[in-house]
Design an enzyme around this catalytic site. Structure first.
Site, mmCIF file in Angstrom:
data_model
loop_
_atom_site.group_PDB
_atom_site.id
_atom_site.type_symbol
_atom_site.label_atom_id
_atom_site.label_comp_id
_atom_site.label_asym_id
_atom_site.label_seq_id
_atom_site.Cartn_x
_atom_site.Cartn_y
_atom_site.Cartn_z
ATOM 1 N N HIS A 50 -3.403 -7.324 10.045
ATOM 2 C CA HIS A 50 -4.274 -8.400 9.164
ATOM 3 C C HIS A 50 -4.283 -9.688 10.259
ATOM 4 O O HIS A 50 -3.658 -10.380 9.679
ATOM 5 C CB HIS A 50 -3.828 -8.510 8.232
ATOM 6 C CG HIS A 50 -3.863 -7.210 7.260
ATOM 7 N ND1 HIS A 50 -3.679 -6.929 6.188
ATOM 8 C CD2 HIS A 50 -5.053 -6.190 7.529
ATOM 9 C CE1 HIS A 50 -4.045 -5.726 5.280
ATOM 10 N NE2 HIS A 50 -4.686 -5.477 6.635
ATOM 11 N N ASN A 73 -5.050 -6.820 1.351
ATOM 12 C CA ASN A 73 -5.723 -6.492 2.764
ATOM 13 C C ASN A 73 -6.842 -7.510 2.783
ATOM 14 O O ASN A 73 -7.897 -7.479 2.089
ATOM 15 C CB ASN A 73 -6.470 -5.451 2.363
ATOM 16 C CG ASN A 73 -5.087 -4.174 2.140
ATOM 17 O OD1 ASN A 73 -4.954 -4.112 1.011
ATOM 18 N ND2 ASN A 73 -4.800 -2.971 3.104
ATOM 19 N N GLU A 103 0.870 -1.270 -0.134
ATOM 20 C CA GLU A 103 0.437 -0.499 -0.124
ATOM 21 C C GLU A 103 0.882 1.607 -0.386
ATOM 22 O O GLU A 103 1.846 0.626 0.843
ATOM 23 C CB GLU A 103 -0.672 -0.261 1.009
ATOM 24 C CG GLU A 103 -1.269 1.452 2.003
ATOM 25 C CD GLU A 103 -2.499 0.775 3.426
ATOM 26 O OE1 GLU A 103 -1.817 -0.062 3.431
ATOM 27 O OE2 GLU A 103 -2.617 2.126 3.396
HETATM 28 P P1 FAD Z 1 -13.012 -7.478 13.349
HETATM 29 O O1 FAD Z 1 -13.715 -6.741 12.416
HETATM 30 O O2 FAD Z 1 -12.224 -7.111 14.756
HETATM 31 O O3 FAD Z 1 -14.703 -7.822 14.783
HETATM 32 C C1 FAD Z 1 -14.107 -8.534 15.838
HETATM 33 C C2 FAD Z 1 -15.553 -8.027 16.869
HETATM 34 O O4 FAD Z 1 -15.327 -8.986 18.509
HETATM 35 C C3 FAD Z 1 -14.899 -6.271 17.484
HETATM 36 O O5 FAD Z 1 -15.930 -5.483 17.176
HETATM 37 C C4 FAD Z 1 -14.681 -6.543 18.673
HETATM 38 O O6 FAD Z 1 -15.165 -5.680 19.724
HETATM 39 C C5 FAD Z 1 -15.678 -7.923 19.053
HETATM 40 N N1 FAD Z 1 -15.307 -9.052 20.659
HETATM 41 C C6 FAD Z 1 -14.088 -9.474 20.197
HETATM 42 N N2 FAD Z 1 -14.014 -10.363 21.546
HETATM 43 C C7 FAD Z 1 -14.996 -9.961 22.477
HETATM 44 C C8 FAD Z 1 -15.723 -10.583 23.582
HETATM 45 N N3 FAD Z 1 -14.841 -11.569 24.613
HETATM 46 N N4 FAD Z 1 -17.301 -10.375 23.780
HETATM 47 C C9 FAD Z 1 -18.567 -9.377 23.262
HETATM 48 N N5 FAD Z 1 -16.965 -8.887 22.228
HETATM 49 C C10 FAD Z 1 -15.769 -8.858 21.294
HETATM 50 N N6 FAD Z 1 -8.419 -4.202 6.266
HETATM 51 C C11 FAD Z 1 -8.862 -4.579 4.530
HETATM 52 O O7 FAD Z 1 -9.290 -5.188 4.087
HETATM 53 N N7 FAD Z 1 -8.577 -3.108 4.272
HETATM 54 C C12 FAD Z 1 -7.873 -2.018 5.676
HETATM 55 O O8 FAD Z 1 -8.023 -0.808 4.521
HETATM 56 C C13 FAD Z 1 -7.889 -2.401 6.082
HETATM 57 N N8 FAD Z 1 -7.052 -1.175 7.303
HETATM 58 C C14 FAD Z 1 -6.884 -2.030 8.937
HETATM 59 C C15 FAD Z 1 -6.145 -0.994 9.589
HETATM 60 C C16 FAD Z 1 -5.739 -1.084 11.164
HETATM 61 C C17 FAD Z 1 -5.834 0.009 11.827
HETATM 62 C C18 FAD Z 1 -6.491 -1.956 11.379
HETATM 63 C C19 FAD Z 1 -6.139 -2.605 13.001
HETATM 64 C C20 FAD Z 1 -6.959 -3.335 10.839
HETATM 65 C C21 FAD Z 1 -7.565 -2.779 9.606
HETATM 66 N N9 FAD Z 1 -7.879 -4.318 8.800
HETATM 67 C C22 FAD Z 1 -7.323 -3.755 6.993
HETATM 68 C C23 FAD Z 1 -7.642 -5.516 8.687
HETATM 69 C C24 FAD Z 1 -9.765 -5.113 8.748
HETATM 70 O O9 FAD Z 1 -10.134 -4.582 9.585
HETATM 71 C C25 FAD Z 1 -9.734 -6.888 10.118
HETATM 72 O O10 FAD Z 1 -9.113 -7.495 8.799
HETATM 73 C C26 FAD Z 1 -11.398 -7.261 9.891
HETATM 74 O O11 FAD Z 1 -11.602 -5.949 10.817
HETATM 75 C C27 FAD Z 1 -11.266 -7.939 10.978
HETATM 76 O O12 FAD Z 1 -12.743 -8.858 10.599
HETATM 77 P P2 FAD Z 1 -13.668 -10.202 11.433
HETATM 78 O O13 FAD Z 1 -14.738 -9.830 10.621
HETATM 79 O O14 FAD Z 1 -12.680 -11.530 11.725
HETATM 80 O O15 FAD Z 1 -13.164 -8.980 13.437
#
Ligand code: FAD
Length: 491
Positions: A430, A468, A347
């Protein structure tokens, strides 16, 4: 309110949780999401920008936790960005209704088909590329910046310089789609609407412009009337009952992190969408504390998606660097994936510091040749990660190659301003894997050794996807939940 005999509970409101909620609610099922973070829309608290970190900037920390340059002290608040620190790697995650979609850069990249096939040999790639990927791009409101706006907008000088320099060094560049509404950004630029991406808002939240999950999947799911989201509800442990239902021990907290109530939820069907690290913590901690059954593959096949940060200083200092004003939304990438010696994607990242720091920032995504493993330490009740420099050595070699080639063609030095020795091997945005599709689960995310438990989030992807990851996480979740519903798992 009693929470006994809840039909379906989803833990977490990120990509996996939001997709599952929408499709189940559309199928007429009543669903509860338990989310440890705050519902920011309901709370009506504005997000802070990068230059002035406030309430939203960190999850219950006394100091800001951006990847670099943290000089700000904070009053602990349930902010949207959290950092999990391990010996050789720090992992950033999103917290709040919308999960990672609240903090991320919105880059909506579909993986290369050849790599998708390599990572998921058992999935029907044709169906993904013809159906699931187009579906999620539409649901997530993915769009592309107008080339003329990019050409003329002073806030995208960093992209223009980055692309020009990449071409000079012989690299191929690509336009990167995003969920940020670029029509809104054009209006911001003309000062017709409040500014967000052009006002250094991103990792602490965007007040406008960005189509995070609370504006897409979750909003649609709520509109069915079948979804209830309980925010500031942190699930501590899960227990499996004799009748194969689940009991959840949950702490309700306030925005300072203080305990408000201890609650017990009982449900027939449970979906874990707590994100890779959250889901693994719940499974492994519950196993350690109450003998919760976990399959031997849980924790295995974990990776950082090849994340490796690096930067260059004094990019064209005489011509004015990368610009004092920068949009926070990345739109450019360098695609070196087909180079057999040094395959990577990077990126061209913004660095909106409020002044021209003449630094170019890059987040490389590499292959993950050597996977890691997640386990649980019963003494300090936290996850451990078997991951060290040996896991990132090839990534470092790629970064060295990239920086050398860029500097040779364009001048500049490796950035010591941002990282030790100019390399951020320990920065991970990630985390993926540990509960891999078809290994720890069946082909649709149903956990092995369980009858009523499903995992739908980033932990299904075996540590790497080459770009990503959220488009892939969303597509896999769509595929799994569609098939689980067809199989009458939630009847
Ligand atoms: P998440 O989106 O992480 O959601 C999990 C949720 O579960 C969270 O809200 C958390 O609070 C909740 N949770 C966790 N444990 C508990 C618990 N015990 N009890 C209740 N709730 C809980 N990806 C891209 O594709 N493009 C990008 O541009 C990009 N930029 C990024 C920039 C940053 C700074 C970060 C940190 C990540 C970025 N990512 C990007 C990665 C992407 O955001 C993640 O891969 C994605 O959000 C993961 O999705 P998920 O459904 O696995 O879980």
């Amino acid at each position: 309110k009693e929470y006994n005999d809840v039909p379906i509970i989803i833990i977490g409101s990120g990509y996996g949780g939001a997709v599952s909620a929408l499709r189940l609610c559309e199928a007429g099922k009543k669903v509860i999401i338990l989310e440890m973070g705050l519902n920011w829309e309901k709370a009506g608290i504005p997000f802070s920008n990068l230059l002035k970190p406030g309430k939203s900037s960190a999850w219950l920390k006394k100091k800001s936790i951006a990847p670099f340059m943290n000089i700000f002290s904070l009053t602990p608040f349930t902010g949207i960005l959290d950092r999990l620190d391990f010996d050789h790697i720090n992992i950033w995650v999103g917290r709040g209704v919308g999960g990672g979609s609240l903090v991320n850069g919105g880059m909506a990249v579909t993986p290369k088909e050849s790599y998708f096939k390599e990572v998921f040999p058992d999935l029907d790639a044709e169906k993904f590329y013809n159906h699931y990927f187009p579906l999620v791009r539409e649901e997530l409101k993915v769009n592309v910046i107008d080339e003329q706006f990019l050409e003329e907008c002073p806030y995208y000088k960093f992209t223009r310089v980055g692309e020009e320099e990449a071409h000079k060094a012989g690299f191929k560049t690509m336009r990167v789609p995003n969920v940020y509404d670029f029509k809104y950004m054009e209006k911001e630029f003309r000062n017709e609407v409040p500014r967000s991406a052009l006002n250094t808002e991103v990792i602490y939240g965007n007040n406008y412009g960005k189509n995070s999950l609370d504006k897409t999947y979750l909003r649609k799911a709520l509109e069915t009337g079948n979804l209830e989201i309980l925010d500031l509800h942190r699930v501590q442990t899960i227990q499996m009952n004799d009748d194969k239902s689940y009991t959840l021990h949950v702490q309700q907290i306030d925005t300072s992190g203080a305990l408000v109530a201890q609650k017990v939820f009982n449900c027939k069907k449970l979906i874990l969408s707590a994100g890779t690290m959250g889901t693994l913590q719940l499974l492994l901690q519950s196993h350690a504390e109450n003998g919760f059954p976990v399959h031997e593959k849980i924790g295995k096949n974990w990776g950082n998606n090849g994340n490796f940060m690096t930067g260059r200083n004094w990019v064209k200092p005489l011509s004015g660097g990368t610009g004092a004003k920068q949009s926070t939304i990345p739109v450019g990438g360098i695609d070196n994936w087909d180079d057999p010696e040094h395959p990577f994607f990077t990126e061209i990242a913004p660095l909106p510091m409020g002044m021209d720091v003449a630094t170019a920032l890059y987040l490389l995504i590499n292959r993950v040749d050597k996977k890691g493993e997640v386990a649980y330490n019963t003494t300090n009740k936290s996850l451990t990660l078997n991951w060290n420099e040996s896991n990132t050595s090839k990534m470092k070699e790629n970064a060295q190659y990239f920086i050398r080639k860029m500097n040779k063609a364009n001048g500049g030095t490796r950035s010591h301003l941002l990282f030790n020795n100019g390399f951020g091997a320990d920065i991970c945005y990630h985390p993926l894997g540990g509960c891999v599709l078809g290994e720890a689960t069946n082909e649709y995310g149903k956990l092995k050794d369980h009858e009523n438990l499903y995992v739908l989030d980033g932990s299904l992807i075996p540590g790497t996807i080459g770009v990503n990851p959220f488009v892939t996480i969303t597509a896999i979740a769509e595929y799994c939940i569609e098939n689980l519903i067809v199989q009458n798992e939630f009847a």
